[in-house]
Write an enzyme that holds these catalytic residues in place. Sequence first.
Site, PDB file in Angstrom:
ATOM      1  N   TYR A   1       0.839  -1.197   0.000  1.00 20.16           N
ATOM      2  CA  TYR A   1       0.000   0.000   0.000  1.00 20.16           C
ATOM      3  C   TYR A   1       0.880   1.255   0.000  1.00 20.16           C
ATOM      4  CZ  TYR A   1      -4.187  -2.761   1.188  1.00 20.16           C
ATOM      5  OH  TYR A   1      -5.226  -3.656   1.189  1.00 20.16           O
TER       6      TYR A   1
ATOM      7  N   SER B   1     -14.147  -3.665   0.815  1.00 19.44           N
ATOM      8  CA  SER B   1     -15.068  -2.892  -0.021  1.00 19.44           C
ATOM      9  C   SER B   1     -16.518  -3.211   0.313  1.00 19.44           C
ATOM     10  CB  SER B   1     -14.806  -3.148  -1.508  1.00 19.44           C
ATOM     11  OG  SER B   1     -15.444  -2.171  -2.311  1.00 19.44           O
TER      12      SER B   1
ATOM     13  N   LEU C   1     -18.912  -1.323   0.940  1.00 21.12           N
ATOM     14  CA  LEU C   1     -19.834  -0.406   0.270  1.00 21.12           C
ATOM     15  C   LEU C   1     -19.574  -0.355  -1.233  1.00 21.12           C
ATOM     16  CD1 LEU C   1     -20.008   2.558   2.820  1.00 21.12           C
ATOM     17  CD2 LEU C   1     -21.616   0.674   2.510  1.00 21.12           C
TER      18      LEU C   1
ATOM     19  N   GLY D   1     -18.036   2.740  -2.452  1.00 24.26           N
ATOM     20  CA  GLY D   1     -18.900   3.889  -2.188  1.00 24.26           C
ATOM     21  C   GLY D   1     -20.226   3.827  -2.912  1.00 24.26           C
TER      22      GLY D   1
END
Length: 236
Positions: free
Chosen positions: A53, A216, A218, A221
Amino acid sequence: MKYTQLGRTGLKVSRLTLGTMNFGPFTNEPDSHSLMDTALDAGVNYFDTANVYGQGAGKGRTEEIIGTWFAQGGERRDKVVLATKVYGNMTAQGESVWPNHDRLSALNIRRAVEASLKRLQTDYIDIYQFHHIDRQTPFEEIWQAVDVLVQQGKILYAGSSNFPGYKIAQANEAAARRGSLGLVSEQCLYNLAVRDAETEVLPASLDYGVGVIPWSPLHGGLLGGALKKQEGARRS
């Protein structure tokens, strides 16, 4: 905050997890520190990251930001269940990829964990996760490397990420033959829009006592109304 035990372990983790993938390339260090403080104040104790990351700001940058936050003290490290990942090549963009600097060989696991510990400014990782399956390395070799790290106190548990159900089974069967604990968690893509995990990953995790950590939740988003917000902004 509600807590639960992670899989078949005695480890208690918050139902909500703080993902840190954007720390560095999209969220600067002061704001990242503020987000971690806010999460901890709200009772979130599970922080997830990975050695790769930070792309855009440099691989490893996210772990470095978490490390400088831990260095501020205030029992930050003691209160956090820290999870990071190994698999991806850490070679900087534009540099030649050198053999044995990625995947899950015993050599790379040893090298990668030492580098993560240094960036994170800690002497142990709570959950060390295999970021992807490695078809080239037998689980017997992987568990040998993990067992050494556990004995050294550098990691406490091992987990997986993006594993299909049959690989969760293979991994834990190989661990059982060694008398090792095996995988205690699986981090997979799972939300109301993408439910593939229900076919094999969730049943395998249930059978082997593996805690499931959806990433993830959502759907980037989308399920939180991101498109509606964008549409409303355009209209205004």
